[in-house]
Design a protein around this motif. Structure first.
Motif, mmCIF file in Angstrom:
data_model
loop_
_atom_site.group_PDB
_atom_site.id
_atom_site.type_symbol
_atom_site.label_atom_id
_atom_site.label_comp_id
_atom_site.label_asym_id
_atom_site.label_seq_id
_atom_site.Cartn_x
_atom_site.Cartn_y
_atom_site.Cartn_z
ATOM 1 N N UNK A 61 10.775 47.479 3.586
ATOM 2 C CA UNK A 61 9.870 46.331 3.582
ATOM 3 C C UNK A 61 9.273 46.142 2.197
ATOM 4 N N UNK A 62 9.074 44.905 1.813
ATOM 5 C CA UNK A 62 8.421 44.650 0.527
ATOM 6 C C UNK A 62 7.569 43.382 0.632
ATOM 7 N N UNK A 63 6.413 43.412 -0.038
ATOM 8 C CA UNK A 63 5.424 42.339 0.108
ATOM 9 C C UNK A 63 4.964 41.895 -1.278
ATOM 10 N N UNK A 78 2.376 39.399 -7.808
ATOM 11 C CA UNK A 78 1.951 40.794 -7.650
ATOM 12 C C UNK A 78 2.811 41.378 -6.535
ATOM 13 N N UNK A 79 3.576 42.432 -6.838
ATOM 14 C CA UNK A 79 4.401 43.048 -5.795
ATOM 15 C C UNK A 79 3.748 44.363 -5.381
ATOM 16 N N UNK A 80 3.556 44.552 -4.093
ATOM 17 C CA UNK A 80 2.923 45.781 -3.606
ATOM 18 C C UNK A 80 3.845 46.963 -3.893
ATOM 19 N N UNK A 81 3.257 48.068 -4.360
ATOM 20 C CA UNK A 81 4.085 49.250 -4.645
ATOM 21 C C UNK A 81 3.816 50.383 -3.655
ATOM 22 N N UNK A 110 0.368 46.857 0.291
ATOM 23 C CA UNK A 110 0.912 45.778 1.146
ATOM 24 C C UNK A 110 -0.134 45.384 2.190
ATOM 25 N N UNK A 111 -0.800 46.390 2.764
ATOM 26 C CA UNK A 111 -1.834 46.102 3.773
ATOM 27 C C UNK A 111 -2.996 45.331 3.162
ATOM 28 N N UNK A 112 -3.318 45.681 1.909
ATOM 29 C CA UNK A 112 -4.416 44.982 1.225
ATOM 30 C C UNK A 112 -4.063 43.496 1.025
ATOM 31 N N UNK A 113 -2.807 43.243 0.687
ATOM 32 C CA UNK A 113 -2.391 41.847 0.498
ATOM 33 C C UNK A 113 -2.410 41.097 1.835
#
Ligand code: FAD
Length: 483
Positions: free
Chosen positions: A226-228, A325-328, A333-336
């Motif tokens: 998964x990527x956000x 901004x890509x979550x790492x 990811x949850x913050x986004x």
């Protein structure tokens, strides 16, 4: 306080207690069942009935039919349109489905889950994950809404782009009809062309045709990778260009595309002060995107991230987006996601706003926004449109917050005018005035404005055939209340 009941009500309650036992026929402390999530509608229930199984639901529906008592089914009571609360007559019961919360079976090979209506959505997501499967319905209220309520409203949420609405996720249903008969349509089939597909009559019918007591749900392979990302840009047209580019690059792996105006994000930061500033500068429009892949292991994650990142770099190069901004990590990811998920609640804190849960064809979303915003600003100086939602489905929450200096009652009184400003444009784009939340008691009068007389007539014929006494969720859905 003692309420003196008319004699037939006494008799009704006595018989209801005979079905459920005294503990599950509530006649005091009903506030939580009588008021909707937004606090906009407060009714007066005759009683709250809490059946434990389908047979008890059937017995209660028969009892209500015999006494002419209206039934308001209630799941998690997260309806945004007062769908699950009774009117003020004191003559309708709330039928709470919360105790029908058993999982009847799970079949990982058939990819199906058979559950009762009162199961909370999040518990079903978790159960599917325990079996290495995905139940993809996902929405802000998932910790308290119930699958029966999701089915009755044909709920959408943040993964419709890839998996469809609740209607697309239901294979079978069990429904208690208005005369108390149990209609068993609990088939776990992906193909069945044997006459009218009756389950679809009940999905999205907001409890006006029958009580959903159980369902067979579709499961999917669990997403292991998964990527956000969150991107910022200037115009809704850029959002459409980005959607096309990302879908082209990722196909079915692209699962969420949530648009937010800067005013929506600012509201979240105001009421959830821990929310970080995502970009060094303000962008009028931002979007949250997610891609997932069922492939397991580091290889699948790396491959997904590489395709996602390459597509975003292309979007930057083409000027489709200006920052990303890509979550790492999962925490990032949850913050986004929290930014998107907290908008409804931030609006709740911000006070009354005039909500529109509209849809237009995806290709028309930008033109629609560009047309409506100036109309609103022209009519009300300083008005604050809070626009966000599922752009990939053409569905926006187009909520209009009151201009500075307006009191809540004064702004509330403008509802019809604001609705007309927004929804007449929706109609011109061949859109829908309610794409997710349903009509409840908030929007049923708009049926008469935006549906054709023939559509309404056919709906009335269906209602008359299945609920001839007009006792199933009376006053909801069709214009002019019960027929
Ligand atoms: C913070 C927040 C975010 C939300 N986000 C979304 C979103 O993204 N997408 C979306 O579609 N909705 C969203 N909603 C709206 C709401 O959560 C959904 O409509 C949800 O499907 C309602 O489920 P519920 O169990 O709370 O139903 P309730 O509110 O209890 O009932 C909704 C309607 O269904 C009927 N009903 C309930 N259970 C049954 C049953 N077993 N049989 C027959 N009729 C029944 C009720 O009478 C009522 O008409 C959101 C709500 C909140 C508060």
């Amino acid at each position: 306080m003692t309420r003196i009941q008319p004699p037939q009500t006494d008799e009704f309650l006595t018989q209801a207690r005979a079905v459920l036992g005294t503990t599950h026929v509530l006649t005091t402390d009903l506030a939580a069942f009588a008021t909707d999530w937004r606090g906009k509608f407060t009714g007066v229930p005759l009683a709250v009935l809490r059946p434990a199984d389908t047979q008890q639901v059937a017995a209660l529906v028969k009892l209500c039919a015999a006494h002419g008592v209206g039934i308001v089914p209630q799941g998690g009571n997260t309806s945004m349109c007062g769908g699950a609360t009774p009117d003020g007559s004191g003559k309708q019961v709330v039928l709470s489905l919360s105790r029908l919360n058993r999982v009847r079976s799970i079949d990982p090979l058939n990819n199906t889950l058979t559950v009762e209506a009162g199961c909370v959505l999040q518990t079903l997501q978790e159960l599917a994950a325990e079996h290495d499967r995905l139940f993809p319905l996902s929405l802000g209220a998932e910790g308290s809404c119930q699958i029966g309520g999701n089915i009755a409203t044909n709920a959408g949420g943040v993964q419709v782009l890839r998996y469809g609405n609740t209607r697309d996720l239901v294979l079978g249903l069990e429904v208690v009809l208005a005369d108390g008969q149990v209609l068993n349509l609990l088939r776990a089939l992906r193909k069945d062309n044997t006459g009218y597909d009756l389950k679809h009559l009940f999905i999205g019918s907001e409890g006006t045709l029958g009580i959903v007591t159980a369902a067979v749900l579709k499961l999917f392979p669990a997403p292991h990778a998964s990527t956000v990302a969150f991107a910022g840009f200037q115009t809704p047209q850029q959002a459409l260009a980005l959607l096309g580019l990302m879908r082209g690059a990722l196909g079915d792996r692209f699962t969420a595309f949530e648009l937010m105006s800067d005013a929506s994000v600012a509201l979240v930061r105001q009421y959830f002060p821990d929310t970080p500033a995502l970009f060094a500068q303000t962008y009028p429009w931002q979007v949250l995107m997610q891609a997932t892949d069922p492939g397991a292991g580091d290889g699948a994650q790396t491959a997904l991230e590489a395709s996602f990142q390459a597509a975003l770099e292309q979007a930057l190069e083409q000027g489709v987006i200006e920052d990303v901004l890509i979550a790492t990590s999962v925490a990032q990811a949850e913050q986004l996601w929290a930014v998107r998920e907290n908008i409804s609640e931030a609006q709740q804190h911000d006070g009354h706003n005039i909500k529109h849960d509209m849809a237009v064809p995806v290709s028309s979303v930008a033109a629609f926004i560009d047309e409506v915003q100036p109309l609103l600003h022209g009519a009300y100086a300083g008005v604050r449109p809070i626009i966000y939602g599922h752009l990939g489905d053409g569905n926006l929450h187009f909520n209009v917050s009151r201009p500075p200096g307006w009191s809540t009652p004064d702004w509330q009184a403008e509802s019809d005018r604001v609705n007309a400003l927004v929804l007449d444009v929706v109609a011109r784009y061949q859109g829908s005035f309610s794409a997710e939340h349903g009509l409840g008691q908030l929007k049923n009068h708009e049926m008469a404005l935006y549906k054709t007389p023939l559509e309404i007539d056919v709906m009335r014929r269906v209602k008359a055939a299945l609920d001839p006494q007009g006792l199933m969720n009376p006053g909801k859905f069709l214009p002019n209340g019960p027929f």
